[in-house]
Motif scaffolding. Structure first.
Motif, PDB file in Angstrom:
ATOM      1  N   GLN A 208       4.950  10.095   4.479  1.00 14.28           N
ATOM      2  CA  GLN A 208       3.950  10.023   5.537  1.00 14.28           C
ATOM      3  C   GLN A 208       2.528  10.353   5.057  1.00 14.28           C
ATOM      4  OE1 GLN A 208       4.352   8.682   8.585  1.00 14.28           O
ATOM      5  NE2 GLN A 208       6.340   8.183   7.657  1.00 14.28           N
TER       6      GLN A 208
ATOM      7  N   GLU B  75       7.611   4.799  -0.431  1.00 15.57           N
ATOM      8  CA  GLU B  75       8.833   4.422   0.274  1.00 15.57           C
ATOM      9  C   GLU B  75       9.976   5.289  -0.235  1.00 15.57           C
ATOM     10  OE1 GLU B  75      11.740   0.528   0.969  1.00 15.57           O
ATOM     11  OE2 GLU B  75       9.802   0.302  -0.039  1.00 15.57           O
TER      12      GLU B  75
ATOM     13  N   GLN C  58      -9.418   5.159  -1.390  1.00 20.01           N
ATOM     14  CA  GLN C  58      -9.807   3.748  -1.415  1.00 20.01           C
ATOM     15  C   GLN C  58     -10.968   3.492  -2.377  1.00 20.01           C
ATOM     16  OE1 GLN C  58      -8.388   1.083   0.108  1.00 20.01           O
ATOM     17  NE2 GLN C  58      -6.745   2.440   0.791  1.00 20.01           N
TER      18      GLN C  58
ATOM     19  N   ASN D 194       1.701   0.546  -6.234  1.00 23.56           N
ATOM     20  CA  ASN D 194       1.582  -0.895  -6.043  1.00 23.56           C
ATOM     21  C   ASN D 194       2.864  -1.597  -6.490  1.00 23.56           C
ATOM     22  OD1 ASN D 194       0.874  -3.581  -5.991  1.00 23.56           O
ATOM     23  ND2 ASN D 194      -0.818  -3.387  -7.435  1.00 23.56           N
TER      24      ASN D 194
ATOM     25  N   LYS E 248      -9.579   3.175  -6.009  1.00 26.64           N
ATOM     26  CA  LYS E 248      -8.194   2.721  -6.093  1.00 26.64           C
ATOM     27  C   LYS E 248      -7.936   1.791  -7.280  1.00 26.64           C
ATOM     28  CE  LYS E 248      -8.375  -1.286  -2.972  1.00 26.64           C
ATOM     29  NZ  LYS E 248      -7.763  -1.900  -1.777  1.00 26.64           N
TER      30      LYS E 248
ATOM     31  N   LYS F 239       0.976   8.836   2.604  1.00 26.36           N
ATOM     32  CA  LYS F 239       0.389   7.498   2.417  1.00 26.36           C
ATOM     33  C   LYS F 239       1.513   6.468   2.581  1.00 26.36           C
ATOM     34  CE  LYS F 239      -4.042   8.004   1.055  1.00 26.36           C
ATOM     35  NZ  LYS F 239      -4.170   9.399   1.394  1.00 26.36           N
ATOM     36  N   PRO F 240       1.876   6.152   3.814  1.00 21.69           N
ATOM     37  CA  PRO F 240       3.023   5.251   4.027  1.00 21.69           C
ATOM     38  C   PRO F 240       2.865   3.886   3.369  1.00 21.69           C
ATOM     39  CG  PRO F 240       2.338   6.285   6.089  1.00 21.69           C
ATOM     40  CD  PRO F 240       1.291   6.608   5.073  1.00 21.69           C
ATOM     41  N   GLU F 241       1.615   3.442   3.201  1.00 26.72           N
ATOM     42  CA  GLU F 241       1.390   2.144   2.581  1.00 26.72           C
ATOM     43  C   GLU F 241       1.644   2.174   1.074  1.00 26.72           C
ATOM     44  OE1 GLU F 241      -2.643   4.270   2.570  1.00 26.72           O
ATOM     45  OE2 GLU F 241      -0.799   4.194   3.778  1.00 26.72           O
ATOM     46  N   LEU F 242       1.771   3.355   0.505  1.00 23.66           N
ATOM     47  CA  LEU F 242       1.970   3.490  -0.940  1.00 23.66           C
ATOM     48  C   LEU F 242       3.280   4.174  -1.311  1.00 23.66           C
ATOM     49  CD1 LEU F 242      -1.586   4.568  -2.163  1.00 23.66           C
ATOM     50  CD2 LEU F 242      -0.424   2.413  -2.679  1.00 23.66           C
TER      51      LEU F 242
END
Length: 343
Positions: free
Chosen positions: A51, A58, A116, A79, A119, A53-56
């Protein structure tokens, strides 16, 4: 006089827990102190890290344990289109729990440091980072729950008596990899170093092999902590040292790590072990020789001035150990990125 004696006794009774705590703090503490991540907390801890950085990040399940079918969790950071990956495994052996905390703290640090603005130059843009807190959830469950301090192996019923014998059952997962397995003479099932009935007999090791074949790992680091103290605060390279470019790169990265970490109780820093290392089926040998990956083992946990091996320190020392090993890994990652850019 009797009143004074009674008061003294009451005072000693009240102070006894503190005295015991103070004595423990100088050495090993078991059951584990409160800052250690416990087996029953691991799943929720991983969710909390994702949580950040959920976009980064799993949470993955890469496999299941051999005896109890427990999930082997991994964090996949960064990535997913990156061509290269890094692997960190916090624990192979049940009693060697410090690496679990270190690996989770590393994940938190990487995600919290991401922004960001920079990045494009950030590690998580250029690499996937796979972090496996424990490859031995069975041994981790036993040790972290306070059942048995020195459970090393997984919980396979190796003597086939249909019950778990804590002291003798199981396979040493770090001797079960399919490399140099035949050269390991440890075939006694009751030995703490029992290598298993055949190479990669354990589902935990099968899961790591599958991951290694799936990902293009540019570096693999394995965290351990020597219960005897004989190997403490050293870094171990793959067996059969040589002059190849891959071996020299591995040695350079290991040396950077070693110089960054001060010893816990004695003067000096970690060192890269200069002698011959084990020609057995361990993780660093597998990744180096089968996968062509720079790979080394870090023995965390030190010896105090009395020569006692401290692998279950109290909270204050645990936090220091975690912080300095995380910083050392970040330094190694910087060097890896630098080399990538120079090519």
């Amino acid at each position: 006089m009797q009143t004074i004696d009674a008061l003294q006794i009451m005072f000693l009774v009240m102070m006894l827990p503190c005295l015991i705590s103070c004595m423990q703090a100088k050495g090993n503490v078991y059951p584990l102190d409160s800052k250690y991540v416990k087996a029953e907390e691991l799943n929720a801890k991983l969710d909390k890290i994702v949580q950040i950085k959920p976009e980064l990040a799993e949470k993955r399940i890469i496999g299941f344990s051999s005896a109890e079918n427990l999930p082997v969790y991994a964090l996949q950071l960064g990535n997913k289109n990156a061509e290269k990956a890094i692997l960190v495994i916090g624990q192979h052996h049940g009693e060697e729990v410090i690496g679990v905390n270190v690996s989770l703290a590393l994940a938190e640090k990487l995600l919290n440091n991401y922004s960001q603005e920079d990045k494009q130059s950030h590690l998580l843009e250029n690499y996937q980072v796979w972090i496996i807190p424990t490859l031995n959830p069975e041994g981790f469950r036993i040790v972290s729950s306070g059942i048995f301090r020195t459970k090393r192996k997984n919980n396979r019923d190796t003597n086939n008596n249909h019950k778990l014998d804590l002291r003798t059952d199981g396979v040493d997962l770090n001797r079960n990899y399919p490399i140099f397995w035949d050269m390991d003479s440890e075939t006694e099932i009751n030995s703490p170093y029992y290598k298993g009935s055949e190479p990669a007999s354990e589902s935990e090791i099968q899961a790591i092999i599958a991951l290694a074949q799936q990902e293009n790992f540019a570096l693999a680091i394995f965290l351990h902590s020597s219960i005897s103290g004989a190997y403490s605060e050293k870094i171990y390279l793959p067996a059969r040292s040589n002059d190849s470019e891959l071996f020299q790169k591995t040695q350079t990265l290991a040396t950077i790590y070693a110089k960054e970490v001060k010893k816990d109780y004695l003067k000096g820093t970690y060192e890269v072990y200069a002698g011959n290392t084990s020609e057995v089926g361990n993780a660093r040998n597998f990744f180096f020789y089968r996968m062509g990956t720079p790979a080394f083992l870090v023995e965390i946990g030190g010896q105090n001035k009395r020569g006692q091996s401290i692998i279950h320190p109290a909270n204050a020392m645990l936090e220091k150990i975690v912080e300095k090993n995380v910083q050392a890994m970040l330094k190694v990652f910087e060097e890896l990125e630098k080399r990538k850019k120079e090519k």
